[in-house]
Design an enzyme around this catalytic site. Sequence first.
Site, mmCIF file in Angstrom:
data_model
loop_
_atom_site.group_PDB
_atom_site.id
_atom_site.type_symbol
_atom_site.label_atom_id
_atom_site.label_comp_id
_atom_site.label_asym_id
_atom_site.label_seq_id
_atom_site.Cartn_x
_atom_site.Cartn_y
_atom_site.Cartn_z
ATOM 1 C CB ALA A 162 -80.594 18.016 7.897
ATOM 2 C CE LYS B 158 -83.636 23.362 6.427
ATOM 3 N NZ LYS B 158 -83.546 22.428 7.339
ATOM 4 C CD1 TRP C 217 -84.834 20.889 14.637
ATOM 5 C CD2 TRP C 217 -85.405 18.814 13.682
ATOM 6 N NE1 TRP C 217 -85.749 20.897 13.715
ATOM 7 C CE2 TRP C 217 -86.142 19.486 13.327
ATOM 8 C CE3 TRP C 217 -85.489 17.301 13.412
ATOM 9 C CZ2 TRP C 217 -87.058 19.269 12.136
ATOM 10 C CZ3 TRP C 217 -86.331 17.105 12.611
ATOM 11 C CH2 TRP C 217 -86.995 17.931 11.777
ATOM 12 C CG ASP D 105 -80.951 14.514 11.333
ATOM 13 O OD1 ASP D 105 -80.713 14.636 9.864
ATOM 14 O OD2 ASP D 105 -81.770 14.856 12.146
HETATM 15 C C1 LMR Z 1 -85.424 24.022 11.447
HETATM 16 O O1 LMR Z 1 -84.858 23.482 12.389
HETATM 17 O O2 LMR Z 1 -85.653 25.194 11.768
HETATM 18 C C2 LMR Z 1 -85.409 23.266 10.193
HETATM 19 O O3 LMR Z 1 -84.875 22.005 10.287
HETATM 20 C C3 LMR Z 1 -87.110 23.264 9.758
HETATM 21 C C4 LMR Z 1 -87.919 22.527 10.435
HETATM 22 O O4 LMR Z 1 -88.396 21.565 9.886
HETATM 23 O O5 LMR Z 1 -87.740 22.774 11.808
#
Ligand code: LMR
Length: 398
Positions: A213, A246, A130, A211
């Site tokens: 999420a 989420k 991410w 992590d």
């Molecule tokens: C994403 O990856 O789109 C979500 O987790 C929102 C974000 O904060 O980036």
Amino acid sequence: MFQNIENLPADPILGLNQTFQQDANPEKINLSVGVYQNAQGHTPIFSAVKKAEQQLIDSQLTKTYAPQAGDPSFLANISKLLVGNELVSALGDRLAAVMTPGGCGALRMGAELLVSTGFSGNVWVSDPTWANHFPLLQSAGLSLKTYRYYDSSLNGVNFPNMLEDLEQIPSGDVVLLHGCCHNPTGADITAAQWDQVVEVLKARNLVPFIDVAYQGFGQGLDEDAYGVRLAMSKLPEVLVANSCSKNFGLYRERTGSIMIVSATAEQTKAAQSHVLAAARRCYSMSPYHGGGIVGHLLSDTALTQEWKNELNSVRERMNRLRLGLAEGLNQAQSKINFDFVANSSGMFCYLGIPKQDVLTLRSEFAIYLLESTRINVAGLSEENLPVIVERVSEVISR
Ligand code: LMR
């Protein structure tokens, strides 16, 4: 003071979402930021969450500070949801949690904990990971390195490569893993592969920072917690960053927690005190409202069941749309086999198309996906699916 500063580039995810919002094209489609949308394109409040919130408001008698670690009911219930009742009991005071402003706050508090306790190794993240993992963790003072994970020639995880890299990581380093629903690729490791990863972590004395999420968005609430539970049951030290954005739809309430497992209850208590001190110096304590809602909801059997049913429908709908996209694309063109899209898990997957095609989709058709080719599966709908299939097929077939 600000005469000589320049604008920073926009965040790759939030910035693209902003560009989408400003696009005047009435046919625009948003597959960028990870937010669930229903068939009408709205992000509704879960009905169980709405009820829990109303009950919380009606019964709340004060707005005085909550305990520094956060709402006790939230902490107890979110730990049970993620770690499971039996393991929570078995770990006892070796497990502690602190409420945080969302999953980002949890990741940051984990980083602050590592830095303040003198950790000087590297944190290893998957390639790719991410996008926000880098600024969040690096700006706390951590140094990040990558291990091989996604292989675009396979459109999936290259597990032998991943394992080989984990086996080279110096003892004592930290390995950041996605508990489920890998963001951005949607490619997860299997339960059997988790077993192997945890064996390597144990043998090499590596500390996982997991992590989570998207619990409940992949295979199910318990299935998605497999890696966390395994790591906590086998390893002396584990960090977990949890988000309720989420799975409870509490995005703007910034609700999450950092969970710490150490070798002894005393060590966990000390580690927790470092997190509390870090929170105090950064923002004093977490906002309460979202945690209050989750704590209330999960203490009520009927509301919990209602929320689980809603979460199941969300997951099933995303799975249907994901399958529809894979089948539609496979039927509409023959250049790329999109079976891997159907096999991906959670909110995201890579489309694996050339970057130029991503830009064309945006400029010609106002279809927004990240340059990495990540799409938000929850941005698909029964209505926009045929349009997306047609346009993606057209652009990649040119
Ligand atoms: C994403 O990856 O789109 C979500 O987790 C929102 C974000 O904060 O980036």
